[in-house]
Design a protein around this motif. Sequence first.
Motif, PDB file in Angstrom:
ATOM      1  N   THR A 200       0.995  -1.143   0.113  1.00  0.00           N
ATOM      2  CA  THR A 200       0.131  -0.060  -0.063  1.00  0.00           C
ATOM      3  C   THR A 200       0.822   1.404   0.080  1.00  0.00           C
ATOM      4  O   THR A 200       0.350   2.486  -0.010  1.00  0.00           O
ATOM      5  CB  THR A 200      -0.905   0.168   1.460  1.00  0.00           C
ATOM      6  N   PHE A 201       1.922   1.087   0.206  1.00  0.00           N
ATOM      7  CA  PHE A 201       3.016   2.394   0.139  1.00  0.00           C
ATOM      8  C   PHE A 201       2.735   3.107  -1.098  1.00  0.00           C
ATOM      9  O   PHE A 201       2.717   2.594  -2.002  1.00  0.00           O
ATOM     10  CB  PHE A 201       4.483   1.909   0.384  1.00  0.00           C
ATOM     11  N   PRO A 202       2.823   4.683  -0.789  1.00  0.00           N
ATOM     12  CA  PRO A 202       2.926   5.277   0.286  1.00  0.00           C
ATOM     13  C   PRO A 202       1.864   5.556   1.268  1.00  0.00           C
ATOM     14  O   PRO A 202       1.884   6.279   2.141  1.00  0.00           O
ATOM     15  CB  PRO A 202       3.404   6.832  -0.236  1.00  0.00           C
ATOM     16  N   ASN A 203       0.690   4.924   0.857  1.00  0.00           N
ATOM     17  CA  ASN A 203      -0.445   5.094   1.671  1.00  0.00           C
ATOM     18  C   ASN A 203      -0.135   3.975   2.685  1.00  0.00           C
ATOM     19  O   ASN A 203      -0.612   2.641   2.459  1.00  0.00           O
ATOM     20  CB  ASN A 203      -1.691   4.787   0.877  1.00  0.00           C
ATOM     21  N   VAL A 204      -0.054   4.276   3.951  1.00  0.00           N
ATOM     22  CA  VAL A 204       0.602   3.246   5.148  1.00  0.00           C
ATOM     23  C   VAL A 204      -0.463   3.480   6.205  1.00  0.00           C
ATOM     24  O   VAL A 204      -1.341   4.535   6.559  1.00  0.00           O
ATOM     25  CB  VAL A 204       1.721   3.424   5.360  1.00  0.00           C
ATOM     26  N   ARG A 206      -2.174   4.047   9.857  1.00  0.00           N
ATOM     27  CA  ARG A 206      -1.872   4.877  10.908  1.00  0.00           C
ATOM     28  C   ARG A 206      -1.580   4.282  12.102  1.00  0.00           C
ATOM     29  O   ARG A 206      -1.919   3.113  12.309  1.00  0.00           O
ATOM     30  CB  ARG A 206      -3.028   6.015  11.274  1.00  0.00           C
ATOM     31  N   TYR A 315       9.353   9.291   1.602  1.00  0.00           N
ATOM     32  CA  TYR A 315       8.220   9.268   0.633  1.00  0.00           C
ATOM     33  C   TYR A 315       8.836  10.069  -0.831  1.00  0.00           C
ATOM     34  O   TYR A 315       8.481   9.512  -1.775  1.00  0.00           O
ATOM     35  CB  TYR A 315       7.062  10.348   1.110  1.00  0.00           C
ATOM     36  N   ASP A 320      10.676   2.457   1.694  1.00  0.00           N
ATOM     37  CA  ASP A 320       9.744   2.301   2.558  1.00  0.00           C
ATOM     38  C   ASP A 320      10.171   1.680   4.166  1.00  0.00           C
ATOM     39  O   ASP A 320      10.123   0.444   4.236  1.00  0.00           O
ATOM     40  CB  ASP A 320       8.470   1.058   2.389  1.00  0.00           C
ATOM     41  N   ARG A 446     -10.369   4.114   8.763  1.00  0.00           N
ATOM     42  CA  ARG A 446      -9.510   5.463   8.344  1.00  0.00           C
ATOM     43  C   ARG A 446      -8.274   5.240   8.687  1.00  0.00           C
ATOM     44  O   ARG A 446      -7.348   5.807   8.105  1.00  0.00           O
ATOM     45  CB  ARG A 446     -10.312   6.698   8.622  1.00  0.00           C
ATOM     46  N   GLY A 448      -6.708   2.433   8.800  1.00  0.00           N
ATOM     47  CA  GLY A 448      -5.825   1.544   8.278  1.00  0.00           C
ATOM     48  C   GLY A 448      -5.952   0.382   8.982  1.00  0.00           C
ATOM     49  O   GLY A 448      -5.066  -0.668   8.613  1.00  0.00           O
TER      50      GLY A 448
END
Length: 451
Positions: A200-204, A206, A315, A320, A446, A448
């Motif tokens: 999922t990087f860069p959406n990781v 929380r 980022y 990562d 939200r 994650g």
Amino acid sequence: MTEAIAAANTAWILAAFAAVSLMVPGLAMFYGGMVSIKNTLNMAMMTFGAFAVVGVLWIIFGYSAVLGNSLGGIGLLGDPLEFFGSSQLLTAPAEPALPPALVSGFQLLFACITVALISGAVADRMKFGAWMLFAGVWGTLVYFPVAHWVFAFDSADGSVVGGWIANNLKAIDFAGGTAVHINAGIAALALVLILGKRSTFPNVPRPHNLPLTVLGSGILLFGWFGFNGGSALAANNSASVVILNTVAAACAGICGWLVVEKLREGHATSLGASSGLIAALVGITPACGAVSPIGALIIGVVCGAVCCFAVSLKYRFGVDDSLDVVGIHLVGGILGTLMIGLLADPAAPNAVEGLFYGGGVDVLWRQAVAVLAVLTYTFVLTLVIAKIIDKTMGLRVTEDHESTGLDAATHGETAYVMETITVAGPPAVVAEAVEAAETITADAARAGVAD
């Protein structure tokens, strides 16, 4: 009188050992709170797994490889067979001194924690079996030699030859800026490059439990007083100065990180405070015996501020580093080690003069060589070790396991048990409870936590 001093020193190192041992669960909490709810136990297992594997190796040959007489007298590695099995450490010293068994136990914790630090960079995606193998091989081929370079000193009578950084280069590293933090930080970078990014990087995700992370950072602070103060190896003025410098840097590091965070993002966060604390403690580790309290404040605030910027670079460069091991331990370790060359105060226990105290660049160049040597050796060896493990047993978990979470997929456990609760009562009360539950679920998604 001499025997009384030796007894006091032994008691202090025993207390320091106990404090440092708390860094193991402290690190597990610190890392565990920063990952998603489905990988909390895996982070704890990686910390305790590294502790177990490296501790066993230390007893068998690690102490000897680090603190034994240097092979060939060239300062690269202690003789692994000199104290093989550690049975030679059972005898009390002939003269009042620290028991060898206590010195070994204290240094064992340094080795274990150094390896465990690396695990934060590979959170959420590394096979546990591969991690355990990596911990043992890396500890043997990387940590033990580097620790010998830095922590093994020549004996007064010349019968025992120590490491080249401590004795030939004479770089200053009071408690492990090079051997612990730079070593772990650059290894984390090399391992991440071979392992690859999370899916999922860069959406990781929380952090799922920031109070746990804050508690972990507080336990690490407590342990750090033993880590640094115990490295004086005596209950004396040096240990006292070291502890004062450690707490001074810690306070300044929190302030430095929070100021930068507030200016950049508009918020001063608990995660930022915890990270600034650790960054400053990393920076002061090599310098705690070389600088004044004002120097410690400078190191702390610089490490807190610079590391706050550094963690965002992952980022930009697409690396990562899950829990910012590179941004905090590598960057903070380099800063703290090099700043000794600028801020070293001759009145401090190490009694060396940095550039700002009229000592020129003599200390600075020695610090720079030590940094470059550890960076080069560790980065190359870690790349090789990681590549071999990846080609043989594989480093990464499957996509399904990464999505499911390693707590359930690898360990067959979950950190939290979600139970169904029956709410009885007036319709208004039931509706309020349902709404609260839906809000919690939405917040978790939200963050994650949920797929």
